[in-house]
Scaffold this motif. Structure first.
Motif, PDB file in Angstrom:
ATOM      1  N   SER A 486       0.868  -1.172   0.000  1.00  0.00           N
ATOM      2  CA  SER A 486       0.000   0.000   0.000  1.00  0.00           C
ATOM      3  C   SER A 486       0.910   1.229   0.000  1.00  0.00           C
ATOM      4  O   SER A 486       1.972   1.222  -0.612  1.00  0.00           O
ATOM      5  N   GLN A 487       0.549   2.284   0.723  1.00  0.00           N
ATOM      6  CA  GLN A 487       1.396   3.477   0.755  1.00  0.00           C
ATOM      7  C   GLN A 487       2.741   3.181   1.421  1.00  0.00           C
ATOM      8  O   GLN A 487       3.754   3.790   1.094  1.00  0.00           O
ATOM      9  N   HIS A 488       2.741   2.248   2.373  1.00  0.00           N
ATOM     10  CA  HIS A 488       3.966   1.877   3.081  1.00  0.00           C
ATOM     11  C   HIS A 488       4.165   0.368   2.920  1.00  0.00           C
ATOM     12  O   HIS A 488       3.216  -0.401   2.994  1.00  0.00           O
ATOM     13  N   PRO A 489       5.391  -0.095   2.710  1.00  0.00           N
ATOM     14  CA  PRO A 489       5.629  -1.502   2.364  1.00  0.00           C
ATOM     15  C   PRO A 489       5.457  -2.435   3.549  1.00  0.00           C
ATOM     16  O   PRO A 489       5.574  -2.038   4.707  1.00  0.00           O
ATOM     17  N   HIS A 490       5.176  -3.701   3.229  1.00  0.00           N
ATOM     18  CA  HIS A 490       5.250  -4.744   4.241  1.00  0.00           C
ATOM     19  C   HIS A 490       6.485  -5.577   3.944  1.00  0.00           C
ATOM     20  O   HIS A 490       6.875  -5.757   2.785  1.00  0.00           O
ATOM     21  N   ILE A 491       7.129  -6.096   5.004  1.00  0.00           N
ATOM     22  CA  ILE A 491       8.330  -6.915   4.819  1.00  0.00           C
ATOM     23  C   ILE A 491       8.118  -8.324   5.356  1.00  0.00           C
ATOM     24  O   ILE A 491       9.064  -9.081   5.522  1.00  0.00           O
ATOM     25  N   THR A 492       6.867  -8.671   5.644  1.00  0.00           N
ATOM     26  CA  THR A 492       6.517 -10.062   5.923  1.00  0.00           C
ATOM     27  C   THR A 492       6.476 -10.814   4.600  1.00  0.00           C
ATOM     28  O   THR A 492       6.207 -10.234   3.547  1.00  0.00           O
ATOM     29  N   SER A 493       6.722 -12.111   4.653  1.00  0.00           N
ATOM     30  CA  SER A 493       6.782 -12.904   3.430  1.00  0.00           C
ATOM     31  C   SER A 493       5.382 -13.219   2.906  1.00  0.00           C
ATOM     32  O   SER A 493       4.381 -13.079   3.623  1.00  0.00           O
ATOM     33  N   HIS A 494       5.324 -13.687   1.678  1.00  0.00           N
ATOM     34  CA  HIS A 494       4.051 -14.153   1.116  1.00  0.00           C
ATOM     35  C   HIS A 494       3.489 -15.309   1.942  1.00  0.00           C
ATOM     36  O   HIS A 494       2.270 -15.416   2.120  1.00  0.00           O
ATOM     37  N   GLY A 495       4.372 -16.206   2.420  1.00  0.00           N
ATOM     38  CA  GLY A 495       3.900 -17.300   3.261  1.00  0.00           C
ATOM     39  C   GLY A 495       3.296 -16.797   4.555  1.00  0.00           C
ATOM     40  O   GLY A 495       2.283 -17.335   5.032  1.00  0.00           O
ATOM     41  N   HIS A 496       3.890 -15.786   5.138  1.00  0.00           N
ATOM     42  CA  HIS A 496       3.366 -15.155   6.353  1.00  0.00           C
ATOM     43  C   HIS A 496       1.979 -14.568   6.079  1.00  0.00           C
ATOM     44  O   HIS A 496       1.036 -14.786   6.854  1.00  0.00           O
ATOM     45  N   GLU A 497       1.864 -13.833   4.989  1.00  0.00           N
ATOM     46  CA  GLU A 497       0.585 -13.180   4.670  1.00  0.00           C
ATOM     47  C   GLU A 497      -0.516 -14.199   4.370  1.00  0.00           C
ATOM     48  O   GLU A 497      -1.670 -14.004   4.751  1.00  0.00           O
ATOM     49  N   LEU A 498      -0.168 -15.293   3.706  1.00  0.00           N
ATOM     50  CA  LEU A 498      -1.156 -16.327   3.405  1.00  0.00           C
ATOM     51  C   LEU A 498      -1.641 -16.996   4.687  1.00  0.00           C
ATOM     52  O   LEU A 498      -2.793 -17.437   4.773  1.00  0.00           O
ATOM     53  N   ALA A 499      -0.785 -17.066   5.697  1.00  0.00           N
ATOM     54  CA  ALA A 499      -1.155 -17.711   6.959  1.00  0.00           C
ATOM     55  C   ALA A 499      -2.157 -16.889   7.766  1.00  0.00           C
ATOM     56  O   ALA A 499      -2.937 -17.453   8.545  1.00  0.00           O
ATOM     57  N   LEU A 500      -2.138 -15.572   7.606  1.00  0.00           N
ATOM     58  CA  LEU A 500      -2.925 -14.712   8.499  1.00  0.00           C
ATOM     59  C   LEU A 500      -4.437 -14.941   8.432  1.00  0.00           C
ATOM     60  O   LEU A 500      -5.105 -14.917   9.477  1.00  0.00           O
ATOM     61  N   PRO A 501      -5.055 -15.180   7.260  1.00  0.00           N
ATOM     62  CA  PRO A 501      -6.509 -15.427   7.262  1.00  0.00           C
ATOM     63  C   PRO A 501      -6.914 -16.722   7.973  1.00  0.00           C
ATOM     64  O   PRO A 501      -8.091 -16.897   8.292  1.00  0.00           O
TER      65      PRO A 501
END
Length: 630
Positions: A486-501
């Motif tokens: 978004s306006q500010h980056p995330h530095i968590t991995s794609h695997g991390h983001e997929l786990a969150l839901p």
């Protein structure tokens, strides 16, 4: 019937003429948890204290009880009059949303009756469950327009004890930093703290402090340690009227045990009022496409709104949220056009509203505050085919605000509208009483990538803390699954983001990224996101520690979804036992970190056997994984 008469007529009471500490004990059904209630001075008027033992060890020592109104002092000047016989309580109910569809819990209950020097009574009712303690106060009013001015409930947390507590914020949007001295490192002057508060009084023994069953006329409360850093006193968020006759407080809760006991507990809903909604067929959890994170003011643009409706179609998500400023929509269509387009595509639209009680910037405004206006708006929405609303920007935990939440919920039933509260208080059991309350923000979530850079470097640790704190008490609309920036980056991995839901529970799970970001994901990942449940039949914590790591397993039907995240900035191997999950004869699909943080390593349909005892997943810094067992 007043409290004193009810105590004597409905309970088997023991009159105390000679005080012995053991007389005041109450233990959980399994015997592991014990509460001891005592007076500071035996056989005299004084302070009421309570202590908690877990598996034979003291985890909470001599914490204070009591209330004070503008007409009665019921603290520091009390004498025990009677203790009821032990009563067995069973909670057995079904949930449409949440971490478990069938909730069962048992407790022992005792009521302690006190009175002050002028014979004004105070009752304290304790329930001790295997996974925690609930207690509440009861008083009789003695004056017109009487108000509670002080609650003396105080939790003793000695210096050196690990705790994860957020600074109090009306929107509950703060971090849960680890502390051992009751202070924020960078802001030592802070002395007001929000629920829930997680404490580790003994190694591997945890206690989560919160409250539940806010009813009409109640305000919320918070914690204050300005007088003593090691004492957290309950402080009311507002002037608390007590009405006429008998009055009861909300339940004060301590969820106790190891981390899995805390995370898997349903104590918040166990002690809350049963559902007030008879017909619940229209209440359906699901995934939602959401425009705000990427485009902020995107709902003004009809063409862009259509893109997110089309995304929901492609991803097989049942809902699309049209966010703020939809009343200014242009570029080829208006709101009615967007709702019609969504329904034609088989997508159920949700709409954003301003509560019009706090920040009055974005609209629409003042459509829900008065009952007649609210009913008119609800009917209009229902007639259009809108499935629910997201109401934003509330003013905190006052009596008026709590009543407003209940007004919104109760009037929505007639029009079959689901609700999601943003800029709001945390759940306190309403997900049981009002099962169409699908989610609540009350969290420092992914939308903050849109606001300022603070989440970028702290998100991984924060995400690995939330399952042990905020999300324990109820649904959390974090808006997970951001694969682009978004306006500010995330530095968590794609695997991390997929786990969150999977790790974060919310009956409406808003997926915030751009349509192009989801389109670019591997087909197997898109398929996983297209079939991911948002309400669960069971939940198990397999491994974890606040701020470090978490591995969570959730079941829908006969399919288990296991997700893990690394909350640290170093590579980490996550270990999780599969003893709680039947795996024999099933297959597992793994979605892990790839060679870099923006890629996946995917293994599908690997056979499992009885010999499989655990998972061992190597994660990148701030990495994660999802496993599907079916």
């Amino acid at each position: 019937m007043n409290i004193r008469r009810k105590t004597w007529m409905m309970l088997v009471a023991v009159v105390i003429s000679s005080c012995h500490t053991e007389t005041f004990d109450i233990a959980s059904p399994d015997g592991d948890l014990k509460v001891t209630v005592e007076l500071a001075e035996e056989n005299a008027y004084g302070e009421i204290l309570f202590s908690v033992d877990y598996e034979g060890k003291r985890i909470l020592s001599q914490s204070k009880l009591g209330l004070e109104t503008d007409a009665q002092k019921l603290a520091g000047n009390l004498k025990l009059k009677s203790v009821s016989a032990v009563k067995h309580v069973t909670d057995d109910y079904r949930m449409i949303t949440g971490k478990r569809s069938h909730c069962v819990n048992e407790a022992t209950e005792r009521t302690y009756s006190f009175e002050n020097e002028v014979e004004q009574p105070l009752e304290v009712t304790f329930r001790v469950y295997n996974d925690g303690i609930a207690f509440k106060y009861g008083i009789n009013t003695v004056a017109d327009e009487e108000n509670i001015v002080h609650e003396h409930t105080t939790y003793a947390v000695p210096k050196g004890t690990r705790r994860w507590v957020q600074e109090y914020d009306p929107g509950y949007e703060r971090f849960f930093p680890l502390s051992t001295d009751g202070k924020l490192t960078n802001r030592p002057e802070v002395d007001l703290w929000g629920y829930p508060a997680l404490v580790e009084p003994q190694d591997s023994v945890f206690m989560l402090i919160t409250e539940a069953n806010i009813r009409r006329g109640h305000c919320g409360s918070l914690l204050y340690n300005g007088d003593q850093l090691d004492s957290y006193q309950v402080r009311l968020a507002d002037k608390q009227p007590v009405g006429n006759g008998a009055w009861e407080s909300p339940w004060r809760l301590l969820i106790v045990g190891n981390l899995s006991d805390v995370v898997e507990s349903t104590l918040v809903t166990d002690v809350s009022d049963p559902s007030k909604v008879e017909d619940t067929e229209w209440i359906t959890p699901g995934m939602v496409s959401w425009i705000y994170w990427a485009y902020n003011h995107g709902s003004k643009d009809y063409q862009r709104v259509k893109e997110y409706i089309d995304l929901a179609v492609r991803m097989k998500w049942p809902y699309d949220l049209i966010d703020w400023e939809w009343d200014e929509m242009g570029n080829g269509g208006n709101l009615q056009d967007a709702v019609k387009y969504a329904l034609e595509q088989g997508v159920k639209p949700l709409l954003w509203y301003n509560s019009s009680t706090s920040w009055l910037g974005p609209g629409p405004l003042y459509r829900l505050n008065k009952k007649e206006d609210r009913e008119k708006e609800y009917k209009w929405l229902s007639d259009m085919g809108v499935a629910g609303i997201k109401v934003d920007f509330f003013t905190g935990d006052s009596v008026a605000t709590m009543n407003y939440y209940m007004d919104l919920l109760e009037d929505a039933v007639k029009y079959k509208l689901m609700l999601n509260f943003h800029g709001a208080t945390i759940p306190r059991g309403w997900q049981r009483t009002y099962p169409h309350m699908m989610s609540v923000e009350g969290v420092y979530g992914a939308e903050w990538y849109n606001n300022n850079p603070i989440l970028t470097n702290r998100a991984a640790e924060h995400n690995a803390t939330l399952p042990f704190t905020r999300n324990v008490v109820g649904p959390m609309d974090y808006t997970p699954g951001t694969f682009s920036d978004s306006q500010h980056p995330h530095i968590t991995s794609h695997g991390h983001e997929l786990a969150l839901p999977v790790i974060f529970e919310s009956a409406l799970q808003h997926m915030p990224d751009r349509p192009s970001a989801y389109e670019s994901l591997p087909e197997a990942v898109k398929h996983l996101l297209s079939e991911l449940p948002t309400a669960w039949d069971d939940t198990k914590l397999l491994a974890g520690y606040p701020g470090v790591e978490v591995v969570m397993a959730r079941r829908k039907g006969d399919v288990w979804y296991i997700a893990g995240i690394n909350g640290t900035n170093e590579p980490r191997t996550l270990h999780a036992s599969l003893e709680k999950i039947p795996v024999s004869g099933k297959k597992i699909s793994l979605f892990k970190d790839g060679t870099d943080d923006r890629s996946f390593a995917i293994e599908e349909n690997i056979p499992l056997s009885n010999e499989e005892t655990g998972l061992e997943i190597k994660c990148l810094p701030r990495g994660g994984f999802v496993a599907v067992v079916k």
